[in-house]
Design an enzyme around this catalytic site. Structure first.
Site, short mmCIF file in Angstrom:
data_model
loop_
_atom_site.label_atom_id
_atom_site.label_comp_id
_atom_site.label_asym_id
_atom_site.label_seq_id
_atom_site.Cartn_x
_atom_site.Cartn_y
_atom_site.Cartn_z
NE ARG A 1 -64.28 13.00 64.10
CZ ARG A 1 -63.58 12.44 63.10
NH1 ARG A 1 -64.13 12.24 61.93
NH2 ARG A 1 -62.35 12.09 63.29
NE ARG B 1 -55.06 10.22 59.61
CZ ARG B 1 -56.36 10.08 59.89
NH1 ARG B 1 -57.11 9.31 59.12
NH2 ARG B 1 -56.90 10.70 60.91
NE ARG C 1 -57.11 10.93 65.30
CZ ARG C 1 -56.58 9.97 64.53
NH1 ARG C 1 -55.31 9.64 64.64
NH2 ARG C 1 -57.33 9.34 63.67
NE ARG D 1 -54.98 5.75 59.98
CZ ARG D 1 -56.15 6.04 60.57
NH1 ARG D 1 -57.26 5.58 60.05
NH2 ARG D 1 -56.18 6.77 61.66
CE LYS E 1 -64.91 7.03 61.84
NZ LYS E 1 -63.84 6.76 62.83
P1 AMP Z 1 -60.52 11.44 60.40
O1 AMP Z 1 -59.78 11.12 59.14
O2 AMP Z 1 -61.97 11.13 60.31
O3 AMP Z 1 -59.84 10.89 61.62
O4 AMP Z 1 -60.46 13.04 60.54
C1 AMP Z 1 -59.22 13.73 60.63
C2 AMP Z 1 -59.42 15.07 61.32
O5 AMP Z 1 -60.31 15.90 60.55
C3 AMP Z 1 -60.10 14.99 62.69
O6 AMP Z 1 -59.20 14.67 63.73
C4 AMP Z 1 -60.64 16.41 62.82
O7 AMP Z 1 -59.63 17.34 63.12
C5 AMP Z 1 -61.14 16.69 61.40
N1 AMP Z 1 -62.54 16.27 61.22
C6 AMP Z 1 -63.00 15.29 60.39
N2 AMP Z 1 -64.34 15.18 60.48
C7 AMP Z 1 -64.74 16.11 61.38
C8 AMP Z 1 -66.01 16.47 61.92
N3 AMP Z 1 -67.15 15.87 61.52
N4 AMP Z 1 -66.04 17.47 62.83
C9 AMP Z 1 -64.92 18.11 63.23
N5 AMP Z 1 -63.70 17.79 62.78
C10 AMP Z 1 -63.59 16.80 61.86
#
Ligand code: AMP
Length: 295
Positions: free
Chosen positions: A152, A230, A241, A186, A75
């Site tokens: 999400r 990460r 996840r 990554r 994404k």
């Molecule tokens: P990502 O980089 O998009 O994988 O996001 C990393 C982490 O941030 C996720 O695993 C969640 O803990 C938190 N996070 C990011 N976006 C959201 C969202 N829209 N709702 C809830 N938690 C989020």
């Protein structure tokens, strides 16, 4: 009224939990349930309707697009490229969360516990962060956006839908073995923030499924010694996840599919194959971007 104000107002008045992030901040020693998302709610019924309305709402504003898709699908990569091409901000809520974590504020340890376990933070908290980001952008004269990682949950989608028109939702898809390999491969440059991937994905065709090749996206020499991984990109957390995505975010796909806004996009491989195909699916002028395709 600005999208931001409406987003904040709706979140405060309609969110499932009445406690706003302000009170969470005031009571920073309170339990994590102000920050952590509650358990999954049941998915709404599915529908076959999948007709896409690719429009910019006939207005003069810039695009308001959303990227959906499992962790590791890419994404961020494609949202960033489209953001550059279309001149709209790419807003990744995961980046906002990581920025908040890096600030070492009073909620950082609770936040890192949630994020590092691969759980979602609460709707209230993420909306607060997103609102702050939109407010800063608005002050700089930004218009339009490409959201990555938001919404999400069904609740987030409903709140967003209540405050503004989303023109298009691009649902990126990749098979699970490739998703896991991509997350594990990554790497991020701790200095410039560049995203790279050391995984070489070479899945042979099997049982009627086509093979897939994705070359690594290696960092330039200047970043090589500064690469970090990460904390939520371990195999165990990535699998969790993916589970959370299936429970909490699949209903969001259905939500937009029912509204005729979902563009399903199966990634055929790495960036060289996928990017031109995505541009064609979006009816964007490929010639305009020839120079950056190989970048
Ligand atoms: P990502 O980089 O998009 O994988 O996001 C990393 C982490 O941030 C996720 O695993 C969640 O803990 C938190 N996070 C990011 N976006 C959201 C969202 N829209 N709702 C809830 N938690 C989020």
């Amino acid at each position: 009224m600005a999208v931001l104000n409406r987003l904040l107002f709706t979140a405060r008045t309609t969110a499932t939990s009445p406690s706003s992030i302000r009170s969470a901040l005031r009571h920073s020693s309170s339990p994590t349930n102000n920050l952590q998302s509650p358990s999954p709610s049941p998915s709404p019924p599915s529908t076959d309707q999948n007709q896409l309305h690719l429009s910019r709402s006939g207005s003069e504003r810039n695009v308001q697009w959303v990227f959906l898709g499992c962790p590791g699908v890419g994404k961020g990569t494609y949202a960033a490229r489209l953001s550059k091409l279309l001149g709209v901000p790419h807003i990744a809520t995961g980046d906002l969360v990581r920025h908040e974590l890096a600030s070492n504020g009073p909620l950082s340890s609770q936040l890192s516990e949630i994020v590092n376990q691969g759980k979602l933070v609460s709707d209230e908290f993420i909306i607060k962060l997103l609102s702050k980001r939109l407010e800063a952008g608005e002050a700089k004269g930004e218009s339009g956006f490409i959201l990555d990682g938001f919404p999400r949950t069904l609740r987030q989608a409903e709140i967003l839908e209540g405050v503004t028109d989303i023109d298009l939702v691009i649902n990126l898809k990749l098979r699970e073995e490739a998703l896991i390999a991509k997350c594990l491969g990554r790497r991020i440059c701790s200095q410039c923030g560049g995203n790279y991937n050391v995984a070489c994905i070479d899945i042979k065709s099997e049982n009627g499924l086509p093979g897939m090749y994705m070359a690594p996206l290696l960092p330039p020499t200047s970043c090589e010694s500064k690469l970090i991984t990460r904390p939520d990109d371990t195999e165990e957390v990535v699998k969790h996840r993916l589970h959370v995505y299936n429970e909490m975010s699949r209903p969001v796909e259905v939500f937009y599919r029912n509204r005729g806004k979902l563009l399903e996009f199966d990634l055929p491989g790495g960036i060289p194959e996928s990017w031109p195909k995505l541009l064609r699916a979006l009816h964007l002028d490929v010639h305009e971007d020839k120079k950056t395709i190989a970048a």
